[in-house]
Design a protein around this motif. Structure first.
Motif, PDB file in Angstrom:
ATOM      1  N   PRO A 166      33.044  76.523 -37.031  1.00 39.54           N
ATOM      2  CA  PRO A 166      33.158  75.214 -36.381  1.00 39.54           C
ATOM      3  C   PRO A 166      34.606  74.730 -36.328  1.00 39.54           C
ATOM      4  O   PRO A 166      35.368  74.906 -37.280  1.00 39.54           O
ATOM      5  N   GLY A 167      34.944  74.149 -35.198  1.00 41.75           N
ATOM      6  CA  GLY A 167      36.236  73.478 -35.093  1.00 41.75           C
ATOM      7  C   GLY A 167      37.406  74.363 -34.742  1.00 41.75           C
ATOM      8  O   GLY A 167      38.540  73.898 -34.695  1.00 41.75           O
ATOM      9  N   ARG A 168      37.179  75.635 -34.489  1.00 41.29           N
ATOM     10  CA  ARG A 168      38.258  76.528 -34.048  1.00 41.29           C
ATOM     11  C   ARG A 168      38.033  76.877 -32.588  1.00 41.29           C
ATOM     12  O   ARG A 168      37.197  77.707 -32.267  1.00 41.29           O
ATOM     13  N   PHE A 169      38.739  76.190 -31.715  1.00 37.55           N
ATOM     14  CA  PHE A 169      38.537  76.292 -30.277  1.00 37.55           C
ATOM     15  C   PHE A 169      37.044  76.397 -29.963  1.00 37.55           C
ATOM     16  O   PHE A 169      36.572  77.317 -29.316  1.00 37.55           O
ATOM     17  N   GLN A 170      36.315  75.395 -30.443  1.00 39.77           N
ATOM     18  CA  GLN A 170      34.866  75.334 -30.273  1.00 39.77           C
ATOM     19  C   GLN A 170      34.564  74.553 -28.994  1.00 39.77           C
ATOM     20  O   GLN A 170      34.842  73.357 -28.899  1.00 39.77           O
TER      21      GLN A 170
END
Length: 441
Positions: free
Chosen positions: A294-298
């Motif tokens: 989650p939260g990594r170029f999502q």
């Protein structure tokens, strides 16, 4: 003496009060407590350090090893919403209740490991790291993956001797602790290496200090471009290590232009550890396809398009900008941005200016953060006519952006774990037209 906490929140509040400094690098205090706890691992340990790409590397390693049938434990930090996210066992986030006896064990060891009557003073990060390491050590695991919090040499995770070190990209961040340039920072991150153990460096332009340290201690250095490399083809990619080749690989499920660098380092680590943790080709394919972070170029489903990215230094933001560029045309892009005051805020803003039409700047719930007002001052210094709105928190900033966008537009939430975590407080955010809804994570 204060009463013993009986909840996770109670232990976390207790840990916050133990030490005068939030960040206090050094291993002497945490080593003393570790020795008192007799904390050790009997399975292979993989330690991952670097400026960017650590979380992605850990996620891909975990997914591949699990696909190969191994029982894997992972420690990473920081968390987005809930503290328990920092530890996964067999792919599942740990329960708060399962952590409590390990916090108690750290406290007992801290009280008895000091000199004379004095207890050992531990920072919040040191205290919680020891508790999670204790939990992991109590499980029957086939492999443990440890993500370094800050630097490497003096980070609390480094009390555990690794069987394979992985160093991802190295760039300028945390310079007040790690040094003023890539050579200094590389030297700190190289501190996770161990003599005669593989040390995988997936940064294709590794600082000389990393190579020098590996040579000095006799680590088995695997350099990207020398000991392993990948080939990027239009529809697939290939990899070659010292002895292994992997052909016709599908691109990792984790999005982003930088993920093949991380994936290449993962494959090098798996080759280096093949005697202890053999992995079949099918497990590699399944693991790359299943890896989530989650939260990594999502990029979330729905319209308008919503992108979440925890990038918080100029190097990570440059990668984010490259990834956003590759997404195609959007008439208007809104940004929700909040950042720590000690980051290179102008450097981050400068890289994103060509891509962002409207800025929603937000305060964050930590004294380390720059205020929305301070962010606005940085932005106006770079672009006096910038369209700016200021908000008290990330979720309100996202709601305001959602109310202003059209179906064909895009919103990008970035700048800090606190920024992305802030919009996920009520669940995973989804956009349906101008309405923001949340779904369970």
């Amino acid at each position: 003496m204060s009463p013993t906490p009986h909840t996770l929140d109670g232990w976390l509040a207790h840990a916050e009060l133990l030490h005068a400094r939030v960040i206090d690098l050094g291993l002497e205090r945490v080593q003393a407590v570790r020795a008192a706890m007799q904390l050790q691992f009997t399975c292979p340990v993989i330690t991952v350090a670097g400026t960017n790409g650590k979380g992605s590397t850990c996620a891909m390693l975990e997914a591949i090893l699990m696909a190969a049938g191994y029982r894997v434990g992972v420690y990473n930090s920081p968390h987005l919403v809930h503290f328990e996210e920092r530890c996964r066992i067999a792919g599942q986030t740990v329960n708060a209740q399962d952590l409590l006896p390990h916090f108690a064990a750290v406290e007992q060891a801290r009280l008895t490991a000091g000199v004379g009557a004095a207890a050992v003073s531990l920072s919040y990060f040191e205290f919680t790291t020891l508790a999670i390491l204790s939990l992991l050590a109590s499980q029957r695991l086939d492999a443990v993956i440890l993500e370094v919090g800050l630097g490497g040499r003096l980070d609390a995770v480094n009390i555990i001797d690794t069987d394979c070190a992985i160093i991802t990209s190295i760039d300028l961040d945390h310079m007040e602790f790690l040094g003023p340039d890539r050579e200094s920072i590389g030297r700190e991150k190289a501190g996770i290496m161990r003599a005669a153990k593989p040390a995988i460096v997936s940064d294709p332009q590794a600082p000389q200090s990393v190579q020098d340290h590996a040579e000095d201690i006799g680590a088995d250095l695997w350099l990207a471009g020398r000991d392993f490399h990948y080939t990027h083809l239009p529809q697939q990619w290939g990899w070659q290590g010292r002895a292994q080749r992997r052909h016709s690989l599908a691109f990792p499920a984790l999005r982003g232009a930088n993920q093949l660098l991380n994936a290449s380092g993962v494959l090098a680590a798996l080759e280096a550890l093949q005697a202890a943790l053999p992995v079949a080709a099918q497990a590699v394919r399944e693991g790359f396809a299943r890896a989530e972070l989650p939260g990594r170029f999502q990029v979330l489903a729905g319209q308008p398009t919503l992108v979440l990215d925890v990038g918080h230094n100029p190097h990570a933001i440059a990668v984010l900008a490259e990834n956003l560029d590759s997404m195609g045309y959007f008439p208007v892009t809104h940004a929700v941005f909040g950042a720590m005051a000690d980051k290179d805020i102008p450097g981050m803003l400068r890289r994103m200016l060509p891509l962002i039409d409207v800025w929603h700047l937000c305060d964050l719930p930590t004294p380390r953060a720059a205020s929305a007002k301070e962010l606005a001052a940085h932005l106006l210094a770079l672009k006096p006519d910038a369209r700016i709105a200021q908000h008290p928190d990330p979720l309100q900033a996202l709601r305001a952006a959602a109310a202003a966008v059209e179906l064909t537009d895009r919103i990008v939430v970035f700048g800090s774990f606190y920024t992305v975590g802030g919009v996920m407080q009520e669940g995973l955010p989804r956009l349906h037209g101008k309405h923001l809804v949340s779904s369970p994570q």
